[in-house]
Design a protein around this motif. Structure first.
Motif, PDB file in Angstrom:
ATOM      1  N   LYS A  92     -32.434  12.298  12.913  1.00  0.00           N
ATOM      2  CA  LYS A  92     -31.267  12.301  13.803  1.00  0.00           C
ATOM      3  C   LYS A  92     -31.040  13.684  14.407  1.00  0.00           C
ATOM      4  O   LYS A  92     -30.694  13.812  15.595  1.00  0.00           O
ATOM      5  N   CYS A 127     -32.052   5.296  15.043  1.00  0.00           N
ATOM      6  CA  CYS A 127     -32.646   6.170  16.060  1.00  0.00           C
ATOM      7  C   CYS A 127     -32.048   5.893  17.432  1.00  0.00           C
ATOM      8  O   CYS A 127     -31.676   6.824  18.165  1.00  0.00           O
ATOM      9  N   SER A 147     -28.569   7.052  17.748  1.00  0.00           N
ATOM     10  CA  SER A 147     -28.479   8.515  17.794  1.00  0.00           C
ATOM     11  C   SER A 147     -28.936   9.098  19.123  1.00  0.00           C
ATOM     12  O   SER A 147     -28.846  10.318  19.311  1.00  0.00           O
TER      13      SER A 147
END
Length: 436
Positions: A236, A277, A280
């Motif tokens: 992240k 993912c 983020s």
């Protein structure tokens, strides 16, 4: 701005690839359509001067560095070599591969001289935008993981690893039985003593252990997996950094783990990882590892390829191997590699190269506009399943093997609808049940 991407899964390459084989041109044309063109290089690159590790990814993979000329000829400009074979020839083989990839001019990430290098985003500049790549992989052996540098000690070469937090959820009756087994067998005696000495934290209520396997109290029996919290935060953080430096962020993950009892099923951990993912700031997740296709999901307007299978697979073209690989088959290095593979495949009747699914895949080409997926097509390919060992494993277009139909069926439960056009390509309906 519109930016285009051509992506594939694993290039498990062990021999040189001629640019004039039947079907090559169609493959190259599909790849070169993209501004960013990604492949996972699943081999090490050197001339055999590095010793074999005490563990490997299943086989000890090695190709000559000139193989990168063939990778470049296909049109790829972005790659990862973070996978379960990165450490087949220990740190020497990994760093030789890193040097060869860097020298050839490929933008790459996921493995390196230390964890900071392996985890850092890499950037590809194109006329239609800047693309960041972040790469990781799951590993069975922590010795393959790159180490972080301290103030006085250099970091350890390795891969940007993604560990799993895993446990078995069990019922109250099952938990009592597990504790009884542990107490009666004394399997945890050493760890219990070390815990009393302060070397391990106390076990919380509702948790039992058998060696390193952990059991937690729950309503039903279930195997639970999550991304390791520390590793997920590192990914992240890399995405956070990359979103300032690039127009688009791609995350590559090499993972074999599954859920249920079918190899096509992506693990719960992988689905959680991929969603994290995208949440983020990543724009695509490219999965590979299990040597076959896994579903496609469009999540918040971004593609998640849970596995793109193999783009190239030369799994039985290894010229020679360390003693350990022979030993697993009850042989010594006095035997030929042909004998080794004959024994391992039960007379060439089992294994990856006997399963047609492992030699079928797709090449996605997609376009992103203003941060969202605006077009996605899928070129079906097969890796010449019916050819001899020294000929098979190279990709060519195939509209007659039902590859898109199979891919559509497995992707439908993920809310993804795929149609077939007059070329035999799959076209993804982007408005069909997308989780935007």
């Amino acid at each position: 701005m519109k930016t285009s991407f051509s992506v594939v899964g694993d290039m498990l390459v062990q021999r040189r690839i001629p640019a004039n084989y039947d079907g090559y041109d169609q493959i190259q044309q599909q790849i070169t359509k993209g501004d960013a063109r990604f492949v996972n290089l699943e081999t090490t690159l050197h001339y055999g001067e590095h010793f074999g590790n005490q563990f490997c990814g299943g086989s000890y993979l090695r190709a000559v560095p000139e193989t990168l000329d063939d990778v470049k000829a296909f049109g790829f400009n972005l790659l990862s070599f973070a996978n379960n074979h990165s450490m087949d020839f220990a740190h020497g083989g990994l760093m030789a591969t890193k040097k060869a990839v860097d020298t050839a001019g490929f933008v790459n990430t996921g493995a390196g001289a230390n964890l900071d290098e392996a985890a850092a985003p890499a950037y590809l500049d194109t006329v239609n935008g800047r693309i960041a790549l972040i790469s990781t992989c799951t590993m069975d052996n922590d010795a393959a993981l790159a180490g972080k540098q301290s103030r006085r000690i250099p970091g350890r070469p390795g891969v940007n690893g993604m560990r799993l937090q895993e446990y078995l959820q069990v019922t109250a009756d099952q938990l009592r039985t597990i504790r009884e087994i542990a107490d009666t067998s004394h399997i945890n005696a050493q760890k219990d003593i070390e815990r009393a000495e302060g070397y391990h934290p106390p076990l919380p209520d509702g948790i039992a252990e058998l060696k390193n396997l952990q059991f937690k109290l729950g309503d039903e029996t279930k195997y639970i997996t999550h991304p390791h919290a520390e590793d997920m935060e590192r990914i992240k953080k890399a995405i956070y950094e990359a979103t300032m430096q690039a127009d688009y962020v791609i995350v590559s993950i090499h993972s074999h783990e599954l859920s249920g009892d079918k190899k096509e099923n992506p693990s719960d951990f992988l689905q959680e990882f991929a969603h994290n993912c995208i949440d983020s700031g990543a724009h695509a997740v490219i999965g590979h590892g299990p040597h076959l296709l896994r579903p496609l999901e469009i999540y918040r307007g971004c593609p998640i390829f849970y596995s793109l299978g193999d783009f190239v697979i030369h799994n039985e073209c290894i010229p020679f191997a360390p003693e350990e690989m022979y030993h697993k088959q009850g042989l010594t290095s006095d035997a030929t590699m042909r004998e080794l593979f004959f024994d391992r495949s039960a007379g060439y009747t089992r294994g990856l190269m006997r399963d047609r699914r492992m030699l079928e895949s797709v090449i996605p080409y997609f376009e992103m506009t203003d941060g969202k997926l605006s077009y996605l097509e899928l070129m079906p390919i097969e890796l010449q399943f019916d050819k001899s060992v020294w000929q098979n494993g190279n990709p060519r277009f195939s509209r007659n093997h039902g590859i898109i139909e199979r891919y559509a069926n497995m992707s439908a439960p993920f809310g993804c609808n795929i149609n077939i056009d007059d070329r035999g390509f799959g076209i993804v309906e982007l408005t069909h049940k997308s989780k935007i």
